[in-house]
Design a protein around this motif. Sequence first.
Motif, PDB file in Angstrom:
ATOM      1  N   ALA A  68     -12.638  85.646 -34.553  1.00 29.58           N
ATOM      2  CA  ALA A  68     -13.469  86.468 -33.725  1.00 29.58           C
ATOM      3  C   ALA A  68     -13.356  86.073 -32.386  1.00 29.58           C
ATOM      4  CB  ALA A  68     -14.948  86.013 -33.931  1.00 29.58           C
ATOM      5  N   PRO A  69     -13.569  86.953 -31.302  1.00 32.65           N
ATOM      6  CA  PRO A  69     -13.520  86.315 -29.838  1.00 32.65           C
ATOM      7  C   PRO A  69     -14.280  85.239 -29.536  1.00 32.65           C
ATOM      8  CG  PRO A  69     -15.048  88.392 -29.944  1.00 32.65           C
ATOM      9  CD  PRO A  69     -14.522  88.160 -31.444  1.00 32.65           C
ATOM     10  N   LEU A  70     -13.599  83.939 -30.205  1.00 39.78           N
ATOM     11  CA  LEU A  70     -14.462  83.095 -30.075  1.00 39.78           C
ATOM     12  C   LEU A  70     -13.836  81.966 -28.985  1.00 39.78           C
ATOM     13  CD1 LEU A  70     -17.007  81.561 -31.323  1.00 39.78           C
ATOM     14  CD2 LEU A  70     -15.608  80.231 -32.918  1.00 39.78           C
ATOM     15  N   THR A  71     -14.467  81.709 -27.995  1.00 37.16           N
ATOM     16  CA  THR A  71     -13.878  80.830 -27.042  1.00 37.16           C
ATOM     17  C   THR A  71     -13.517  79.401 -27.251  1.00 37.16           C
ATOM     18  OG1 THR A  71     -14.905  82.282 -25.429  1.00 37.16           O
ATOM     19  CG2 THR A  71     -13.614  80.552 -24.558  1.00 37.16           C
ATOM     20  N   ILE A  72     -12.359  78.972 -26.967  1.00 36.90           N
ATOM     21  CA  ILE A  72     -12.147  77.369 -27.435  1.00 36.90           C
ATOM     22  C   ILE A  72     -12.890  76.684 -26.192  1.00 36.90           C
ATOM     23  CG2 ILE A  72     -10.200  75.818 -27.537  1.00 36.90           C
ATOM     24  CD1 ILE A  72      -8.218  78.135 -28.262  1.00 36.90           C
TER      25      ILE A  72
ATOM     26  N   GLU B  83     -16.640  71.215 -26.400  1.00 36.57           N
ATOM     27  CA  GLU B  83     -17.904  70.755 -27.045  1.00 36.57           C
ATOM     28  C   GLU B  83     -17.336  71.394 -28.641  1.00 36.57           C
ATOM     29  OE1 GLU B  83     -21.344  72.524 -25.331  1.00 36.57           O
ATOM     30  OE2 GLU B  83     -22.445  70.641 -26.123  1.00 36.57           O
ATOM     31  N   ARG B  84     -17.047  72.510 -28.788  1.00 34.38           N
ATOM     32  CA  ARG B  84     -16.955  73.190 -30.036  1.00 34.38           C
ATOM     33  C   ARG B  84     -15.812  72.447 -30.772  1.00 34.38           C
ATOM     34  NH1 ARG B  84     -16.989  79.778 -28.466  1.00 34.38           N
ATOM     35  NH2 ARG B  84     -19.382  79.869 -28.127  1.00 34.38           N
ATOM     36  N   GLU B  85     -14.717  72.181 -30.005  1.00 34.03           N
ATOM     37  CA  GLU B  85     -13.398  71.511 -30.463  1.00 34.03           C
ATOM     38  C   GLU B  85     -14.007  70.176 -31.327  1.00 34.03           C
ATOM     39  OE1 GLU B  85      -9.634  72.364 -29.762  1.00 34.03           O
ATOM     40  OE2 GLU B  85      -9.823  71.495 -31.689  1.00 34.03           O
TER      41      GLU B  85
ATOM     42  N   SER C  45     -26.379  83.120 -25.731  1.00 33.50           N
ATOM     43  CA  SER C  45     -25.898  82.044 -26.572  1.00 33.50           C
ATOM     44  C   SER C  45     -24.278  82.231 -26.524  1.00 33.50           C
ATOM     45  CB  SER C  45     -26.376  82.153 -27.809  1.00 33.50           C
ATOM     46  OG  SER C  45     -25.487  81.783 -28.922  1.00 33.50           O
ATOM     47  N   GLY C  46     -23.519  81.473 -25.932  1.00 36.15           N
ATOM     48  CA  GLY C  46     -22.272  81.413 -25.998  1.00 36.15           C
ATOM     49  C   GLY C  46     -21.405  80.613 -24.913  1.00 36.15           C
ATOM     50  N   SER C  47     -20.240  80.788 -24.844  1.00 35.64           N
ATOM     51  CA  SER C  47     -19.546  79.931 -23.883  1.00 35.64           C
ATOM     52  C   SER C  47     -19.661  80.098 -22.786  1.00 35.64           C
ATOM     53  CB  SER C  47     -18.112  79.735 -24.388  1.00 35.64           C
ATOM     54  OG  SER C  47     -17.532  80.892 -24.222  1.00 35.64           O
ATOM     55  N   THR C  48     -19.785  81.313 -22.271  1.00 37.26           N
ATOM     56  CA  THR C  48     -19.804  81.764 -20.824  1.00 37.26           C
ATOM     57  C   THR C  48     -21.186  80.976 -20.210  1.00 37.26           C
ATOM     58  OG1 THR C  48     -18.959  84.033 -21.382  1.00 37.26           O
ATOM     59  CG2 THR C  48     -20.044  83.896 -19.345  1.00 37.26           C
ATOM     60  N   ASN C  49     -22.174  81.138 -21.025  1.00 34.94           N
ATOM     61  CA  ASN C  49     -23.531  80.301 -20.449  1.00 34.94           C
ATOM     62  C   ASN C  49     -23.200  79.073 -20.493  1.00 34.94           C
ATOM     63  OD1 ASN C  49     -26.096  79.978 -20.020  1.00 34.94           O
ATOM     64  ND2 ASN C  49     -26.954  80.709 -22.008  1.00 34.94           N
TER      65      ASN C  49
ATOM     66  N   LEU D  15     -19.040  88.352 -17.797  1.00 38.26           N
ATOM     67  CA  LEU D  15     -18.647  88.384 -19.491  1.00 38.26           C
ATOM     68  C   LEU D  15     -17.245  87.979 -19.413  1.00 38.26           C
ATOM     69  CD1 LEU D  15     -18.328  92.089 -20.641  1.00 38.26           C
ATOM     70  CD2 LEU D  15     -18.352  91.452 -18.107  1.00 38.26           C
ATOM     71  N   GLU D  16     -16.554  87.759 -20.412  1.00 36.42           N
ATOM     72  CA  GLU D  16     -15.250  87.573 -20.403  1.00 36.42           C
ATOM     73  C   GLU D  16     -14.260  88.668 -20.300  1.00 36.42           C
ATOM     74  OE1 GLU D  16     -15.582  83.763 -23.356  1.00 36.42           O
ATOM     75  OE2 GLU D  16     -15.690  85.602 -24.098  1.00 36.42           O
ATOM     76  N   SER D  17     -13.146  88.491 -19.358  1.00 36.20           N
ATOM     77  CA  SER D  17     -12.544  89.548 -18.903  1.00 36.20           C
ATOM     78  C   SER D  17     -12.141  90.552 -19.810  1.00 36.20           C
ATOM     79  CB  SER D  17     -11.176  89.030 -18.287  1.00 36.20           C
ATOM     80  OG  SER D  17     -10.564  87.993 -19.215  1.00 36.20           O
TER      81      SER D  17
END
Length: 800
Positions: A389-393, A396-398, A559-563, A610-612
């Motif tokens: 998915a378009p899941l950002t690295i 914190e997630r790593e 909810s997401g990496s942008t936030n 949002l992401e580019s």
Amino acid sequence: MRPSHTKALVDLIKQYEWRAFHYVYDSEEGLYRLQAILQALDDRYKYHVRMRRLSDVTAAHEDLRALDKLNKLENRTETFIVMDLSKEKHYPKVMQQVREVGMNKQGYHYILGTLEFLNLEMDRYQHGGVNITGFQLVNYSSDYVREFLKIWKQIDSDIWPLGGYDHIPLEAALAVDAVEVIQRTIVQLFTNYTSLYQLTFRRGEIYNYNKTKGVPCVDPPVPWMHGEALMRGMVSLHIPGVTGNIQFDEFGFRRDYKLDVYNVGLNNAPSKVGEWTTKHRMVYNNDTTTTMDKNLTSDSAYKVTSIMEEPFLMLREKPPPDGKPYVGNDIYEGFCADLAKQIASRIGIEYEIRLVKDQTYGVLVNNETDEWDGMVGELMRGEAQIAVAPLTINSERERVIDFSKPFMDIGISIMIKKPEIKKPGVFSFMKPFTWQLWMCIIFGYIAVGIGIFFVSRFSSAEWRRLPTDRKLAYNNFTLPNSLWFAMGSLMLQGSDDTCPRSASGRIIGGAWWFAVLITISSYTANLAAFLTIEKLLTPIESADDLVKQSEIAYGTLRSGSTNAFFKDSKVSTYKQMHMYMDTKPSVYVDNLNQGIQRVRESKGKYAFLLESVHNEYANNRKPCDTMKVGHNLNSNHYGIATTKHLPINTAITLAVLSLTEDGTLENMKKTWWIDKGECQFQTGHRESKKKSLSLSNVAGIYFILIAGLVLSIIIGVCEFIYFKSKPERVPSAMVYMMPGVDSDCTDDDVPEEVKLANHRSSNGPCSPVNGNAGKNNYFGYLTQYSPPRITVDVDSNTAV
Ligand code: ASP
């Protein structure tokens, strides 16, 4: 003879991503190796290593317990241990104690520095849940070793203690190879240098060149004279051996060797998971990974979680050609659907796409219990193994899941509603200069006109004699003529015979021409840009602009990496943005579509962060009314996420890399972003389009021309009517004042024709001008010469 396993250890540590581990060793050599390992780990400060030296390998219980206790104190659920002992025979001893202290359960991971993993009876560890990896130098499946073992099995173990078995301990294998190396070198030496035998070996004795017997074991010892030649011969040797390819580098260390990497885990008999070679470093077998992998591939397909997000994952719209409904993964299409298919086919796994239940990407929802939502949460809870998915690295997630190498580069960007395009107005030819500059030009024009009028009055060079009457002189620079001269220069036209002859007049004229030259050149240079550009005037250009204003609201996904980026940022602008968004939670949206829709509907009063790649995609979709402004706020990547330590991680990364390298990913991106685009122009590129000038751009100058024409016709008509009522056609003579010039003006002095010309003047030609009586105020009459000139009697210096 023993190849170094330091680099292999480093690669394994990196591969397993052990950030905190215990290093257990039993000799100085182990300490040196640890130093080499730390140096080889790229960023060693990222690693937390605890060392423990075993003073007695047969009594290591206490050391092992202490190590375990430490780990528990630190609340670590998993224990990573690198065991690097000085002798092969120490490994079984310590591993025995590992079992005895109960450190062979789930949660314990070991990397052993042994090179004979297969001789360690590792099958005892396959039920406790412990995970052990180690190396094997002797490759029992190679032809050379098989042939050798046939002989080895037959030798008498009473005479040769380690022989007589179907396996060979590492020490014995190394000794066999060492003897082989020496023997081969000597043979080679003799072949290349035949007389050596006669000189050195006679009747079973060794001799030196100087005929002395034996190797001189004197104090200090003197090396045998052939030692160096023998050494050189060994270093240049390249032969197969029991321990694999035998070759040495210039320092006499083994080079170009191979270590098989073995692993034992829960319900997983010791099996080869890959190979480590000096050339290719770690290479994993995809088909013989670990139990988990095997179970999954045989019993069930991998569960791949994903999220509905255009153009990454969408439900197929077009019906299948055969009319049957789509089933399984085929119901989806999009970049991620293609990516999952490509990766699965490259690494040979089955998979099943499932949509994430809460339709979110994943943020930490509970700090204490380390609970995550979204796709990250599903991976952590084991509800899925992979997330495509378009899941950002991000870091914190790593910490809680693993990411492959990136498959797409992105950055946080700003989306706004496209503003109306502003067409250049009819008076856009005025735009190249500001109004201040226009005022300067007007004032300059007036000042030069008046200035030149005055200086010409004072300068004798400007006075000329009348051709008809040499006694009379006239001056061309009347005020209207001076202004006309300034106007002619400004328009780059010149003004007939009105040209300064005096030095002072020429200085003013020269200065004015220079100013005009620069002004007109600058105007011309600027004009093209202002006439042809259709400007997209955006209300904001950057994050700073957003912060500074209060009219346009802005927000991110809830909810997401942008936030998370704004929440964790230390940059003051982003911090302020986060504060604003947090105090006004209505600016957050639940999904990207909602955000994009909000931008479209809020008439320019909402900007979405949002992401580019999402931004670019949406801008290229109908109704084409959104655009991306400014640079990306950060630089980040999407990666394929997996549960921690999923054995196929490396395989996925390799597949992603090969998809990048062979251009497949680039093509896929083009398919979903460019080819499926619906808007003619990409935002912001309008400016660059070349266009011919239209009337609307320059209509203003024709308005002025028309106004000038009309005005001149009106004035012409007025003049006509005015002069028609008068019999005289001679224009009115004018009287100029020139202080300092004495004038004896009497009516008799005035020539008849001048009198005629002044007929209309009620007071006669010598009347005071502007009502100022007194002779001294006159300096003369204007004759009927046209254009009006000032005429002066040269002899008497009297104006007439
Ligand atoms: N791709 C992002 C994520 O992984 C979504 C976002 O917050 O923009 O969380």
